[in-house]
Design an enzyme around this catalytic site. Sequence first.
Site, mmCIF file in Angstrom:
data_model
loop_
_atom_site.group_PDB
_atom_site.id
_atom_site.type_symbol
_atom_site.label_atom_id
_atom_site.label_comp_id
_atom_site.label_asym_id
_atom_site.label_seq_id
_atom_site.Cartn_x
_atom_site.Cartn_y
_atom_site.Cartn_z
ATOM 1 N N CYS A 212 0.853 -1.185 0.000
ATOM 2 C CA CYS A 212 0.000 0.000 0.000
ATOM 3 C C CYS A 212 0.892 1.239 0.000
ATOM 4 O O CYS A 212 2.099 1.159 0.218
ATOM 5 C CB CYS A 212 -0.856 0.015 1.259
ATOM 6 S SG CYS A 212 -1.818 -1.479 1.462
ATOM 7 N N ARG B 181 1.420 1.833 -5.943
ATOM 8 C CA ARG B 181 1.669 0.812 -4.919
ATOM 9 C C ARG B 181 0.429 -0.016 -4.590
ATOM 10 O O ARG B 181 0.522 -1.020 -3.886
ATOM 11 C CB ARG B 181 2.161 1.479 -3.624
ATOM 12 C CG ARG B 181 3.407 2.294 -3.799
ATOM 13 C CD ARG B 181 3.851 2.863 -2.483
ATOM 14 N NE ARG B 181 4.354 1.819 -1.612
ATOM 15 C CZ ARG B 181 5.597 1.371 -1.611
ATOM 16 N NH1 ARG B 181 6.469 1.887 -2.440
ATOM 17 N NH2 ARG B 181 5.967 0.431 -0.795
ATOM 18 N N TRP C 132 -3.711 -1.826 -1.358
ATOM 19 C CA TRP C 132 -3.699 -3.064 -2.137
ATOM 20 C C TRP C 132 -4.174 -4.139 -1.160
ATOM 21 O O TRP C 132 -3.461 -4.487 -0.217
ATOM 22 C CB TRP C 132 -2.285 -3.359 -2.641
ATOM 23 C CG TRP C 132 -2.220 -4.510 -3.586
ATOM 24 C CD1 TRP C 132 -2.411 -4.471 -4.941
ATOM 25 C CD2 TRP C 132 -1.917 -5.883 -3.275
ATOM 26 N NE1 TRP C 132 -2.270 -5.722 -5.473
ATOM 27 C CE2 TRP C 132 -1.971 -6.612 -4.483
ATOM 28 C CE3 TRP C 132 -1.635 -6.569 -2.096
ATOM 29 C CZ2 TRP C 132 -1.732 -7.977 -4.532
ATOM 30 C CZ3 TRP C 132 -1.397 -7.933 -2.157
ATOM 31 C CH2 TRP C 132 -1.452 -8.627 -3.367
ATOM 32 N N ASN D 68 1.036 -0.206 5.880
ATOM 33 C CA ASN D 68 1.490 -0.954 4.708
ATOM 34 C C ASN D 68 2.215 -2.179 5.224
ATOM 35 O O ASN D 68 3.209 -2.047 5.931
ATOM 36 C CB ASN D 68 2.435 -0.061 3.878
ATOM 37 C CG ASN D 68 3.144 -0.836 2.788
ATOM 38 O OD1 ASN D 68 2.620 -1.818 2.283
ATOM 39 N ND2 ASN D 68 4.343 -0.382 2.418
ATOM 40 N N GLY D 69 1.700 -3.367 4.888
ATOM 41 C CA GLY D 69 2.352 -4.595 5.369
ATOM 42 C C GLY D 69 1.305 -5.596 5.797
ATOM 43 O O GLY D 69 0.120 -5.445 5.481
ATOM 44 N N GLU E 241 9.915 -12.310 -20.892
ATOM 45 C CA GLU E 241 9.578 -10.971 -20.410
ATOM 46 C C GLU E 241 8.464 -10.357 -21.270
ATOM 47 O O GLU E 241 7.561 -9.699 -20.752
ATOM 48 C CB GLU E 241 10.837 -10.091 -20.396
ATOM 49 C CG GLU E 241 10.637 -8.650 -19.991
ATOM 50 C CD GLU E 241 9.994 -8.453 -18.606
ATOM 51 O OE1 GLU E 241 9.871 -9.413 -17.834
ATOM 52 O OE2 GLU E 241 9.590 -7.312 -18.338
ATOM 53 N N LYS F 262 4.879 -9.096 -19.777
ATOM 54 C CA LYS F 262 4.335 -7.738 -19.982
ATOM 55 C C LYS F 262 2.900 -7.815 -20.498
ATOM 56 O O LYS F 262 2.041 -7.064 -20.077
ATOM 57 C CB LYS F 262 5.196 -6.936 -20.974
ATOM 58 C CG LYS F 262 6.526 -6.474 -20.456
ATOM 59 C CD LYS F 262 6.486 -5.259 -19.540
ATOM 60 C CE LYS F 262 6.456 -5.559 -18.091
ATOM 61 N NZ LYS F 262 7.520 -6.061 -17.351
ATOM 62 N N GLU G 139 0.531 -8.857 -17.708
ATOM 63 C CA GLU G 139 0.338 -7.787 -16.724
ATOM 64 C C GLU G 139 -0.562 -6.680 -17.229
ATOM 65 O O GLU G 139 -1.542 -6.334 -16.582
ATOM 66 C CB GLU G 139 1.687 -7.115 -16.436
ATOM 67 C CG GLU G 139 2.497 -7.734 -15.377
ATOM 68 C CD GLU G 139 3.733 -6.904 -15.130
ATOM 69 O OE1 GLU G 139 3.813 -6.298 -14.063
ATOM 70 O OE2 GLU G 139 4.618 -6.841 -16.009
ATOM 71 N N HIS H 105 7.575 -29.679 -28.451
ATOM 72 C CA HIS H 105 7.146 -30.748 -27.533
ATOM 73 C C HIS H 105 5.792 -30.462 -26.898
ATOM 74 O O HIS H 105 5.495 -31.007 -25.850
ATOM 75 C CB HIS H 105 8.218 -30.939 -26.451
ATOM 76 C CG HIS H 105 9.555 -31.295 -27.028
ATOM 77 N ND1 HIS H 105 9.879 -32.571 -27.411
ATOM 78 C CD2 HIS H 105 10.618 -30.515 -27.336
ATOM 79 C CE1 HIS H 105 11.109 -32.560 -27.910
ATOM 80 N NE2 HIS H 105 11.575 -31.328 -27.883
ATOM 81 N N LYS I 282 3.139 -2.367 -7.558
ATOM 82 C CA LYS I 282 4.526 -2.237 -7.999
ATOM 83 C C LYS I 282 5.472 -3.000 -7.075
ATOM 84 O O LYS I 282 6.425 -3.620 -7.530
ATOM 85 C CB LYS I 282 4.886 -0.747 -8.011
ATOM 86 C CG LYS I 282 6.297 -0.434 -8.452
ATOM 87 C CD LYS I 282 6.357 -0.273 -9.923
ATOM 88 C CE LYS I 282 7.741 -0.026 -10.451
ATOM 89 N NZ LYS I 282 7.876 -0.572 -11.809
#
Length: 617
Positions: free
Chosen positions: A2, A29, A78, A104-105, A486, A490, A493, A509, A612
């Site tokens: 957060c 965040r 979040w 935050n946590g 990557e 992207k 996300e 395969h 993030k």
Amino acid sequence: MCGIFGIVTNQNIKIGKIALESIKRLEYRGYDSCGIVSQHNNSLFVKKDAGKIDEINEYLKLDEFPNGSKLALAHTRWATHGPPTKINSHPHLDCTDKIAVIHNGILENFLELKEELLSKGHIFKSETDTEIIPHLIEEYLKQNKNLKEAIVSAIKRCEGAYGLAICHADYPNTIIACRKESPLIIGIDKGKTSYCASDIPAFLPYTKYCYILEDDELAILNAGSVEFFDIDNSDLPKQKKVQEINWNIDAAEKGGYQHFMLKEIYEEPSALRRTMKISPDSIKDFAIPLLTADHIYITAAGTSFHASLAGKFIITKFLGKYIEAIECSEFKTQLNNSLEENSIIIALSQSGETIDLIEPIRWAKKYKPSIKILSITNIVGSSITRYSDKVLVTQAGPEIGVAATKTFVTQILTLALVALEIAKLKNKDSQEEIQKYYEALQSVPDIIENFLEKNADLIKYIVSDLEKNLNFFFLARGASIATAKEGGLKLKEVACRFIEGYSAAHAKHGPISLVRDGYPIIFIAPPDETYERLLGNVMEFKARGGKIISLVIESDEKITNLSDITIRIPQPRDKYHNLFSSITFIPALQLLAYFAALEHNLDPDKPLNLAKTVTVH
Ligand code: M6R
């Protein structure tokens, strides 16, 4: 994950407006709910709800505070404990509505503490872990402790991670902030205003002077001044060194771009040029221990893990030793019985706060104290730096978009600089040869700049074409598998598309069974030692009706001739440039994901469910 912000001032400034703007700068965040509390005339005034800050502000007018209010806390969430609802949004208050907490946590022992508080008659309104904190403080205040003592007693009972900002209706000029494993920075405009925040951009327009709060420290903020204490020795104030922030708020603002993600992709050339200037002495310091280590591991999460996969290729070329890349969340499970002395762990993290990375590093250090941790991060003073023997700081500048872009390329570049230093130290390749690699690396920012200048429309066209298909994938060999992975990450996300990056050889395969007439496959095809074999893979997919889109260098012919569409990277054809293709080829895939997000009407800066900095397990 957060974002928390606090302000206390003695100036006639619009603190409501400042608090609102500041949490908007922290929205990366977490952005599923938000809230603000202001303090005035021994009362607290709370506004909060679920949703994005702008939407909530429309009807709650978050910036409108009682006249004369000089203190505010603001939070962007979040969700971890309890879904994003108004009730679960921060701030959380105690039973008397006097104590407000933003957090935050994650508190691990909140259930047992909640039981205890319920049995003492406390009434809880939310499903969050955070809400136990104001009630615990309330309980300790009843025991005639002052606010600081009550907060210290309360947080000593809490297990887990926290960055906290706390205010009390009857303490008009005071915010108390403390942290354990979740970042918290204190900003000071001396004699006038004090700030606390999860990240510097929150208060950067107002002051360049800050203190980085460490684990188990507590700060008492008054208007324009701050006192620090150790939680375990909270009677004695301690001295901390003020730091001057040397970047400008422009770096953390959109600057005319529609989104941070786009801005940050276009900033890659300048981020790389700055990172190229990391002090040669610190690169050497980082490289030397690798020469004699018996085992080398490289570990990270998400995009940083993909940078590790690319970077280990470059280092191995010169070091001549196997480097094992392990996703950080699996590190302890995999090495529980086999981590040996004289090992080195290279840890990569943009934020330096990812708990999945911090945990195994702390574990490894405890389990085998002789082990060396060499870390690469973009954030000076972040948690990872405290557990590291050597640290290199990438110079990407603030990255606000949730999707990592410029930090990915600067991480690989930093590993490439270490690799070339190893080449120099080992003295196996001629100095002339090493110089050619350096020159190729130095030309990387120009290659990307050139590419970005000319190719946005082509990528937009490819995106609109790809949208006709439900699925496609990225295929590559060798070091470019990291690029493919990557690219896939992207798209997941920011565009909500489950697109995979895969080994071209391995695709035979399994994934090849997906190919039908017109099924798109994007091949990442620098002309390196894997090129001829990749050409064979391209033919296999073409023979089954696949639509071939390829990423090649400008002078490419063979794969180009087999492709329906090519994206051409302006890179010379030589082994020196090939070694760094994971840096020069990725901007194309980042742009592709960006335009795909727009095509789906999604905000690429705020992907659904993501944050993030991931500070929960
Ligand atoms: O801050 P870190 O580099 O440790 O973060 C690791 C991942 O959480 C991060 O790369 C994540 O995958 C990003 N959202 C990628 O764009």
